[in-house]
Enzyme design. Structure first.
Site, PDB file in Angstrom:
ATOM      1  N   HIS A 141       0.850  -1.191   0.000  1.00 50.49           N
ATOM      2  CA  HIS A 141       0.000   0.000   0.000  1.00 50.49           C
ATOM      3  C   HIS A 141       0.888   1.243   0.000  1.00 50.49           C
ATOM      4  O   HIS A 141       1.976   1.241   0.594  1.00 50.49           O
ATOM      5  CB  HIS A 141      -0.889   0.034   1.239  1.00 50.49           C
ATOM      6  CG  HIS A 141      -1.878  -1.083   1.308  1.00 50.49           C
ATOM      7  ND1 HIS A 141      -2.860  -1.114   2.267  1.00 50.49           N
ATOM      8  CD2 HIS A 141      -2.036  -2.204   0.558  1.00 50.49           C
ATOM      9  CE1 HIS A 141      -3.593  -2.209   2.111  1.00 50.49           C
ATOM     10  NE2 HIS A 141      -3.108  -2.895   1.081  1.00 50.49           N
ATOM     11  N   GLU A 192       0.791   4.040   1.584  1.00 50.63           N
ATOM     12  CA  GLU A 192       1.131   4.591   2.898  1.00 50.63           C
ATOM     13  C   GLU A 192       2.160   3.727   3.626  1.00 50.63           C
ATOM     14  O   GLU A 192       3.034   4.250   4.305  1.00 50.63           O
ATOM     15  CB  GLU A 192      -0.118   4.718   3.780  1.00 50.63           C
ATOM     16  CG  GLU A 192      -1.249   5.504   3.171  1.00 50.63           C
ATOM     17  CD  GLU A 192      -2.237   4.642   2.404  1.00 50.63           C
ATOM     18  OE1 GLU A 192      -3.397   5.068   2.287  1.00 50.63           O
ATOM     19  OE2 GLU A 192      -1.863   3.552   1.921  1.00 50.63           O
ATOM     20  N   CYS A 217      -5.394   2.014   6.055  1.00 50.55           N
ATOM     21  CA  CYS A 217      -5.958   0.820   6.673  1.00 50.55           C
ATOM     22  C   CYS A 217      -5.211   0.554   7.981  1.00 50.55           C
ATOM     23  O   CYS A 217      -4.246   1.245   8.322  1.00 50.55           O
ATOM     24  CB  CYS A 217      -5.845  -0.381   5.726  1.00 50.55           C
ATOM     25  SG  CYS A 217      -4.150  -0.978   5.501  1.00 50.55           S
ATOM     26  N   CYS A 242      -1.463   0.055   7.421  1.00 47.76           N
ATOM     27  CA  CYS A 242      -0.772   1.302   7.099  1.00 47.76           C
ATOM     28  C   CYS A 242      -0.720   2.236   8.303  1.00 47.76           C
ATOM     29  O   CYS A 242       0.292   2.905   8.528  1.00 47.76           O
ATOM     30  CB  CYS A 242      -1.443   1.985   5.915  1.00 47.76           C
ATOM     31  SG  CYS A 242      -1.248   1.060   4.376  1.00 47.76           S
TER      32      CYS A 242
END
Length: 164
Positions: A58, A60, A88, A91
């Site tokens: 991801h 992030e 999420c 992250c």
């Protein structure tokens, strides 16, 4: 620190990183790290496809890992991570452990789930990042959702056209 006039500008840079990720064949998520002086330190798009199907790539999480190696916690505490979508739980944990002190996001995780549905490539973990950060000892300021409909437009066509 409350929402600032610059937050929209930097958040739109995260949207641009998400568009670039999509153009590169990845999921349309992006993140930007900005220091206290307003200098953009890093940009990162989602790396799902470019990292060989890595479900943990991801934007992030990858940006937080890079930032942790490049800058120390002392500097990152005064930085803001701008994200096209709410981080999420994974992250948020990476942001917390890197020491980033502020997060501004576009689309909420709950709203994202209404678009992605039950897609195998995005099994949305609808746990607000605020809840993850509140479980820690270090404060992380959170602003969002912000420009949510604009952020959602990054996702709609992509997930509608993506085979499950």
């Amino acid at each position: 620190m409350p929402e600032t006039p610059q937050d929209e500008t930097y958040l739109r840079l995260a949207f641009a990183a998400a568009r670039q990720a999509r153009e590169n064949g990845d999921h349309p998520f992006g993140a930007v790290l900005v220091d206290a002086d307003g200098t953009v330190l890093m940009e990162q798009g989602n790396g799902y496809s470019s990292e060989g199907g890595d479900m943990t790539a991801h934007a992030e999480r990858v940006l937080s890992s890079r930032a942790s190696r490049e800058y120390g916690v002392a500097r990152l505490r005064s930085c803001t991570l701008y994200s096209s979508a709410e981080p999420c739980a994974m992250c948020a944990g990476a942001i917390y452990w890197a020491g980033i002190g502020r997060v501004v996001y576009g689309q909420s995780e709950a709203h994202l789930r209404t678009i992605t549905g039950n897609h195998a490539e995005n099994p949305t973990l609808d746990l607000p990042c605020r809840d993850v950060f509140a479980s820690g000892q270090l404060p992380v300021e959170v602003i969002g959702p912000m420009l949510e409909e604009e952020a959602a437009e990054l996702q709609r066509a992509f997930w509608a056209a993506r085979p499950e």
